[in-house]
Write a protein that holds these residues in place. Structure first.
Motif, PDB file in Angstrom:
ATOM      1  N   ALA A  46      -4.298  33.641  39.904  1.00  0.00           N
ATOM      2  CA  ALA A  46      -4.093  33.970  41.313  1.00  0.00           C
ATOM      3  C   ALA A  46      -2.929  34.937  41.478  1.00  0.00           C
ATOM      4  O   ALA A  46      -2.070  35.049  40.608  1.00  0.00           O
ATOM      5  N   ALA A  47      -2.897  35.615  42.618  1.00  0.00           N
ATOM      6  CA  ALA A  47      -1.824  36.567  42.926  1.00  0.00           C
ATOM      7  C   ALA A  47      -0.533  35.805  43.205  1.00  0.00           C
ATOM      8  O   ALA A  47      -0.489  34.938  44.084  1.00  0.00           O
ATOM      9  N   TYR A  48       0.489  36.134  42.457  1.00  0.00           N
ATOM     10  CA  TYR A  48       1.806  35.503  42.591  1.00  0.00           C
ATOM     11  C   TYR A  48       2.875  36.575  42.633  1.00  0.00           C
ATOM     12  O   TYR A  48       2.633  37.728  42.283  1.00  0.00           O
ATOM     13  N   VAL A  49       4.069  36.166  43.041  1.00  0.00           N
ATOM     14  CA  VAL A  49       5.258  36.996  42.934  1.00  0.00           C
ATOM     15  C   VAL A  49       6.160  36.334  41.904  1.00  0.00           C
ATOM     16  O   VAL A  49       6.340  35.110  41.921  1.00  0.00           O
ATOM     17  N   GLU A  50       6.681  37.133  41.002  1.00  0.00           N
ATOM     18  CA  GLU A  50       7.683  36.670  40.048  1.00  0.00           C
ATOM     19  C   GLU A  50       9.013  37.254  40.504  1.00  0.00           C
ATOM     20  O   GLU A  50       9.170  38.466  40.576  1.00  0.00           O
ATOM     21  N   THR A  51       9.943  36.382  40.855  1.00  0.00           N
ATOM     22  CA  THR A  51      11.288  36.809  41.234  1.00  0.00           C
ATOM     23  C   THR A  51      12.232  36.388  40.130  1.00  0.00           C
ATOM     24  O   THR A  51      12.225  35.232  39.705  1.00  0.00           O
ATOM     25  N   ARG A  52      13.011  37.354  39.667  1.00  0.00           N
ATOM     26  CA  ARG A  52      14.022  37.077  38.650  1.00  0.00           C
ATOM     27  C   ARG A  52      15.394  37.355  39.255  1.00  0.00           C
ATOM     28  O   ARG A  52      15.610  38.406  39.854  1.00  0.00           O
ATOM     29  N   LEU A  53      16.291  36.398  39.111  1.00  0.00           N
ATOM     30  CA  LEU A  53      17.664  36.553  39.566  1.00  0.00           C
ATOM     31  C   LEU A  53      18.575  36.559  38.344  1.00  0.00           C
ATOM     32  O   LEU A  53      18.399  35.745  37.433  1.00  0.00           O
ATOM     33  N   PRO A  97       3.188  31.776  45.126  1.00  0.00           N
ATOM     34  CA  PRO A  97       2.009  32.526  45.586  1.00  0.00           C
ATOM     35  C   PRO A  97       2.409  33.745  46.417  1.00  0.00           C
ATOM     36  O   PRO A  97       3.322  33.671  47.246  1.00  0.00           O
ATOM     37  N   ALA A  98       1.723  34.849  46.194  1.00  0.00           N
ATOM     38  CA  ALA A  98       2.034  36.094  46.904  1.00  0.00           C
ATOM     39  C   ALA A  98       1.943  35.905  48.418  1.00  0.00           C
ATOM     40  O   ALA A  98       2.737  36.495  49.160  1.00  0.00           O
ATOM     41  N   VAL A 122      24.389  39.210  42.879  1.00  0.00           N
ATOM     42  CA  VAL A 122      23.382  38.595  42.012  1.00  0.00           C
ATOM     43  C   VAL A 122      22.188  39.535  42.074  1.00  0.00           C
ATOM     44  O   VAL A 122      21.650  39.788  43.156  1.00  0.00           O
ATOM     45  N   ALA A 123      21.789  40.074  40.922  1.00  0.00           N
ATOM     46  CA  ALA A 123      20.670  41.026  40.904  1.00  0.00           C
ATOM     47  C   ALA A 123      19.359  40.294  41.164  1.00  0.00           C
ATOM     48  O   ALA A 123      19.195  39.126  40.784  1.00  0.00           O
ATOM     49  N   ARG A 124      18.436  41.004  41.822  1.00  0.00           N
ATOM     50  CA  ARG A 124      17.121  40.437  42.133  1.00  0.00           C
ATOM     51  C   ARG A 124      16.044  41.435  41.737  1.00  0.00           C
ATOM     52  O   ARG A 124      16.126  42.610  42.067  1.00  0.00           O
ATOM     53  N   LEU A 125      15.010  40.948  41.051  1.00  0.00           N
ATOM     54  CA  LEU A 125      13.845  41.745  40.703  1.00  0.00           C
ATOM     55  C   LEU A 125      12.609  40.991  41.158  1.00  0.00           C
ATOM     56  O   LEU A 125      12.466  39.804  40.880  1.00  0.00           O
ATOM     57  N   ASP A 126      11.714  41.671  41.870  1.00  0.00           N
ATOM     58  CA  ASP A 126      10.467  41.072  42.330  1.00  0.00           C
ATOM     59  C   ASP A 126       9.302  41.878  41.784  1.00  0.00           C
ATOM     60  O   ASP A 126       9.334  43.110  41.808  1.00  0.00           O
ATOM     61  N   GLU A 127       8.286  41.162  41.304  1.00  0.00           N
ATOM     62  CA  GLU A 127       7.111  41.840  40.768  1.00  0.00           C
ATOM     63  C   GLU A 127       5.868  41.013  41.063  1.00  0.00           C
ATOM     64  O   GLU A 127       5.870  39.793  40.908  1.00  0.00           O
ATOM     65  N   ARG A 128       4.814  41.694  41.483  1.00  0.00           N
ATOM     66  CA  ARG A 128       3.526  41.020  41.690  1.00  0.00           C
ATOM     67  C   ARG A 128       2.903  40.786  40.322  1.00  0.00           C
ATOM     68  O   ARG A 128       2.972  41.640  39.443  1.00  0.00           O
ATOM     69  N   THR A 129       2.249  39.654  40.179  1.00  0.00           N
ATOM     70  CA  THR A 129       1.638  39.319  38.896  1.00  0.00           C
ATOM     71  C   THR A 129       0.451  38.383  39.145  1.00  0.00           C
ATOM     72  O   THR A 129       0.186  37.992  40.275  1.00  0.00           O
TER      73      THR A 129
END
Length: 161
Positions: A53-60, A123-124, A150-157
């Protein structure tokens, strides 16, 4: 007596080399739009061949050195922070990775430090609801441990459990 190989009488070697390079360039150029189209999915959904399923991966990314020179954030302090601030907002699960990193602070000094990477999956369709929770985590860490950011990266996966 050894036989010498001569260039083709009609097409000199340099012309054949240019033809080969030109042909390779044309083939690469023809394939590039399709390759980029596959990588740049503007529909916002998972790739057609992806599973899940479509999700968002957030990395801090959390640094542990304090800009004011105070003691570094300990493992125990970070774990308590995750238990207090992150787990209630993301009880479904999370991943913490330890690492080493560096960055240039506001004064221009390169800071090398022990760090943590927090990985959150959701979930996205919940991204608009989860965003404020992620921002509260970032703000809480900055205030609790005197951090500049605090750095943040967001990516759809795509995710399949």
């Amino acid at each position: 007596m050894p036989t010498r190989t001569r260039p083709h009488p009609v097409m000199p070697t340099t012309t054949r080399s240019r033809l080969a390079l030109t042909t390779a360039a044309v083939l690469l150029a023809a394939g590039a739009p399709a390759a980029y189209a596959a990588l740049d999915d503007r529909s916002g959904g998972p790739a057609p061949t992806a599973r899940g399923a479509a999700y968002v991966e957030t990395r801090l990314l959390f640094g542990t050195e304090r800009p004011d020179g105070g003691p570094a954030v300990t493992d125990r302090q970070f774990t308590a922070f995750v238990d207090r601030e992150v787990t209630p907002a993301f009880p479904e699960g999370l991943t913490v990775r330890e690492g080493r990193g560096q960055w240039r602070d506001a004064s221009g000094r390169i800071a090398r430090e022990r760090s943590y990477e927090l990985v959150l999956l959701y979930p996205a369709g919940e991204a608009h609801v989860r965003d404020p929770a992620v921002e509260r985590i970032r703000d809480a860490y900055e205030h609790a441990f005197g951090q500049e950011s605090v750095a943040r990266l967001d990516e759809r996966t795509s995710v399949d459990f």
